[in-house]
Design an enzyme around this catalytic site. Structure first.
Site, mmCIF file in Angstrom:
data_model
loop_
_atom_site.group_PDB
_atom_site.id
_atom_site.type_symbol
_atom_site.label_atom_id
_atom_site.label_comp_id
_atom_site.label_asym_id
_atom_site.label_seq_id
_atom_site.Cartn_x
_atom_site.Cartn_y
_atom_site.Cartn_z
ATOM 1 N N LYS A 1 54.004 67.536 99.577
ATOM 2 C CA LYS A 1 55.136 67.125 98.515
ATOM 3 C C LYS A 1 56.232 65.234 99.268
ATOM 4 O O LYS A 1 56.277 64.749 98.854
ATOM 5 C CB LYS A 1 56.143 67.506 97.871
ATOM 6 C CG LYS A 1 55.335 68.586 96.801
ATOM 7 C CD LYS A 1 54.352 67.828 95.751
ATOM 8 C CE LYS A 1 54.081 68.549 94.522
ATOM 9 N NZ LYS A 1 53.100 67.641 93.237
ATOM 10 N N SER B 1 58.965 67.504 93.978
ATOM 11 C CA SER B 1 59.088 68.949 93.610
ATOM 12 C C SER B 1 61.150 69.125 94.432
ATOM 13 O O SER B 1 60.824 67.759 95.269
ATOM 14 C CB SER B 1 58.528 69.980 94.155
ATOM 15 O OG SER B 1 59.127 71.668 94.396
ATOM 16 N N ALA B 2 60.987 69.463 93.736
ATOM 17 C CA ALA B 2 62.889 70.197 94.439
ATOM 18 C C ALA B 2 62.914 71.057 95.988
ATOM 19 O O ALA B 2 63.727 71.536 96.358
ATOM 20 C CB ALA B 2 63.634 70.628 93.425
ATOM 21 N N ARG C 1 60.961 86.723 99.355
ATOM 22 C CA ARG C 1 59.073 85.794 99.340
ATOM 23 C C ARG C 1 59.061 85.431 101.663
ATOM 24 O O ARG C 1 60.373 84.404 100.702
ATOM 25 C CB ARG C 1 58.690 85.436 98.193
ATOM 26 C CG ARG C 1 58.040 85.210 98.501
ATOM 27 C CD ARG C 1 56.667 84.803 97.309
ATOM 28 N NE ARG C 1 57.972 84.001 95.708
ATOM 29 C CZ ARG C 1 57.760 83.562 94.964
ATOM 30 N NH1 ARG C 1 56.791 84.052 94.415
ATOM 31 N NH2 ARG C 1 58.521 83.079 94.534
ATOM 32 N N PRO C 2 58.566 85.103 102.183
ATOM 33 C CA PRO C 2 58.583 83.745 102.567
ATOM 34 C C PRO C 2 58.262 82.374 102.174
ATOM 35 O O PRO C 2 57.836 82.321 101.189
ATOM 36 C CB PRO C 2 56.902 83.885 103.874
ATOM 37 C CG PRO C 2 57.038 85.292 103.756
ATOM 38 C CD PRO C 2 57.216 85.658 102.141
ATOM 39 N N GLY C 3 58.971 81.444 102.349
ATOM 40 C CA GLY C 3 59.085 80.136 101.699
ATOM 41 C C GLY C 3 60.276 80.047 100.305
ATOM 42 O O GLY C 3 60.432 79.193 100.405
ATOM 43 N N ASP C 4 61.013 81.385 99.978
ATOM 44 C CA ASP C 4 62.534 80.958 99.510
ATOM 45 C C ASP C 4 63.456 80.399 99.724
ATOM 46 O O ASP C 4 63.298 80.942 101.168
ATOM 47 C CB ASP C 4 61.957 81.968 98.467
ATOM 48 C CG ASP C 4 60.563 81.920 97.338
ATOM 49 O OD1 ASP C 4 60.682 80.850 97.234
ATOM 50 O OD2 ASP C 4 61.112 83.449 96.560
ATOM 51 N N TYR D 1 61.052 67.808 90.108
ATOM 52 C CA TYR D 1 61.402 68.699 89.537
ATOM 53 C C TYR D 1 61.521 69.262 90.076
ATOM 54 O O TYR D 1 62.763 69.982 91.529
ATOM 55 C CB TYR D 1 59.889 69.219 88.795
ATOM 56 C CG TYR D 1 59.392 68.421 88.079
ATOM 57 C CD1 TYR D 1 59.287 66.814 87.939
ATOM 58 C CD2 TYR D 1 57.756 68.720 88.212
ATOM 59 C CE1 TYR D 1 58.139 65.982 87.548
ATOM 60 C CE2 TYR D 1 56.433 67.922 87.945
ATOM 61 C CZ TYR D 1 57.037 66.957 87.381
ATOM 62 O OH TYR D 1 56.054 66.239 86.909
ATOM 63 N N ARG E 1 68.433 79.188 90.257
ATOM 64 C CA ARG E 1 67.432 78.016 90.264
ATOM 65 C C ARG E 1 68.320 77.386 88.964
ATOM 66 O O ARG E 1 68.582 78.231 88.084
ATOM 67 C CB ARG E 1 66.195 78.582 90.109
ATOM 68 C CG ARG E 1 65.513 79.106 91.238
ATOM 69 C CD ARG E 1 65.548 78.451 92.442
ATOM 70 N NE ARG E 1 64.081 78.949 93.375
ATOM 71 C CZ ARG E 1 64.853 79.364 94.696
ATOM 72 N NH1 ARG E 1 66.521 79.340 93.978
ATOM 73 N NH2 ARG E 1 64.105 79.859 95.971
ATOM 74 N N TYR F 1 54.023 74.060 100.682
ATOM 75 C CA TYR F 1 53.939 73.128 99.657
ATOM 76 C C TYR F 1 55.450 71.898 100.071
ATOM 77 O O TYR F 1 54.876 70.904 98.974
ATOM 78 C CB TYR F 1 53.636 74.113 98.076
ATOM 79 C CG TYR F 1 54.281 73.789 96.944
ATOM 80 C CD1 TYR F 1 54.045 72.597 96.360
ATOM 81 C CD2 TYR F 1 55.893 73.708 96.536
ATOM 82 C CE1 TYR F 1 54.130 71.968 95.008
ATOM 83 C CE2 TYR F 1 56.309 72.672 95.028
ATOM 84 C CZ TYR F 1 55.236 72.103 94.761
ATOM 85 O OH TYR F 1 55.142 71.831 93.537
ATOM 86 N N ASN G 1 52.329 82.981 89.850
ATOM 87 C CA ASN G 1 53.310 82.894 91.141
ATOM 88 C C ASN G 1 54.461 81.811 91.095
ATOM 89 O O ASN G 1 55.502 82.231 91.523
ATOM 90 C CB ASN G 1 52.598 81.487 92.044
ATOM 91 C CG ASN G 1 50.715 82.243 92.806
ATOM 92 O OD1 ASN G 1 50.613 82.871 93.618
ATOM 93 N ND2 ASN G 1 49.770 81.775 92.039
#
Length: 376
Positions: free
Chosen positions: A174, A146-147, A314-317, A198, A252, A170, A219
């Protein structure tokens, strides 16, 4: 052609990749626990691949490839279970030549609230899979990375050489799996491993027969957007209008899921044709679009109006995530071929034809399904 095991092959990316592999002549064995996948997707893959109609629960028409046996098998099983993995490797006499590893949890926001679950499924599941591969003499693996590994970066577009600095559980999982696979590749001769990072896979097969059907509340942006367009959700929440981007919403790199599926096929071809190696590649379009640009493209392409509201971050973005995909083109001749309009058209075709996802016409197999028989 190669007999390939797809973990998580009944999910969104796994089902589209399974179809692409079948269409290029491979045999496919799917193992999935259906936690975020659906057996109906695999049934439809068989039909799209021209293998003939599968029966409903009786599974009375699993397509046969002649004397060589069945070209598609489905095992209901958990990637963390050695017994389930051994069953999958043993299907139709064994002989799995490569594994494409899609099984895992993938929602950034959910990983912030359920980190232990993400470490268990994504990391422990990969350990169990590698152990099974060693037991069965298989050393070729394409990993669904994942990116999100890149986190917040000032480098745009992002090359594979950018620092890995994930900002959510997440992404941490990875990164941990990539580190583990790097160690495995160095531990013994013969390993062929591709790490495919990705960016944002979206859209659906143009037939409208297979697409993204998350269990519960989506999600990710695109399936939520499609469900709003179809009336299943009241409005789209846009997380953050104050990011340092042109319109304040996150940017994105969106790529059509069929482009991504074909990228897996190309990666597999390279691994099988070349000497053992560890190959790390971004899969993306190299073009960034903001959330509001995607909304407008969806509305324009499909003649719709989408209700949305800009809410808190959103947290984590992160603000921007766009691929530098030049290595993928150089190493395996792959680049995205489908446009943002194609993504929006195909995604809406899927949602329109399947307003409740696979649940409107769902196949409920029981037990293990092998060849032309169903075994409970």
């Amino acid at each position: 052609m190669t007999k390939v095991l797809l973990t998580g092959g009944a999910g969104f990316i796994g089902s589209h990749t399974g179809l692409a592999l079948l269409q290029t002549g491979h045999q496919v064995v799917v193992v999935d626990d259906f936690s975020n996948g659906n057996a109906e997707a695999v049934r439809r893959v068989a039909e799209l691949a021209g293998l003939g109609p599968w029966g409903q629960a009786a599974a009375d028409h699993w397509a046969e490839a002649g004397p060589g046996g069945s070209r598609l098998h489905l095992i209901q099983g958990d990637v963390r279970s050695p017994q389930d993995l051994d069953r999958a490797f043993a299907v139709s006499g064994g002989g799995i030549g490569a594994v494409l590893h899609f099984a895992g949890l993938k929602a950034v926001g959910e990983s912030m609230t359920q980190p232990l679950r993400y470490w268990d499924v994504n990391v422990t599941g990969t350990v169990r899979l590698l152990e099974a591969m060693v037991r069965h003499g298989c050393q070729t693996l394409v990993f669904s990375s994942s990116a999100t590994l890149y986190g917040t970066t000032d480098t745009v577009p992002i090359p594979e050489t950018a620092p890995l600095q994930p900002i959510n559980p997440y992404g941490y999982t990875k990164a941990a799996v990539e580190r583990m696979l790097t160690d495995v590749a160095a531990s013994a001769p013969g390993w062929r491993i591709a790490l495919l990072r990705y960016f944002n896979p979206v859209g659906a097969h143009p037939s409208g027969r297979i697409g993204e059907d998350p269990n519960g509340l989506p999600n990710n942006l695109f399936p939520f957007l499609c469900q709003v367009a179809g009336g299943r959700r009241q409005r789209l929440d846009v997380f953050g209008g104050d990011w340092p981007t042109g319109d304040g919403t996150g940017v994105r790199d969106y790529l059509h899921v069929m482009d991504l599926a074909e990228g897996h096929g190309r990666a597999l071809d390279v691994l099988l044709a070349e000497p053992p190696q560890l190959l790390t590649l971004n899969l993306g379009s190299g073009q960034g679009h903001s959330v509001l640009e995607l909304v407008r493209a969806f509305e324009t392409t499909n003649g719709l109006t989408l209700p949305y509201a800009v809410v808190g971050r959103r947290p984590g973005d992160s603000a921007v995530s766009v691929a530098d995909p030049r290595q993928a083109e150089r190493r395996m001749g792959w680049r995205t071929r489908r446009s943002l309009a194609d993504i929006c058209r195909d995604g809406w075709a899927w949602q329109s034809a399947n307003p409740q996802g696979y649940r409107s016409n769902e196949w409920h197999p029981t037990g293990e399904l092998i060849g032309a028989q169903q075994v409970s």
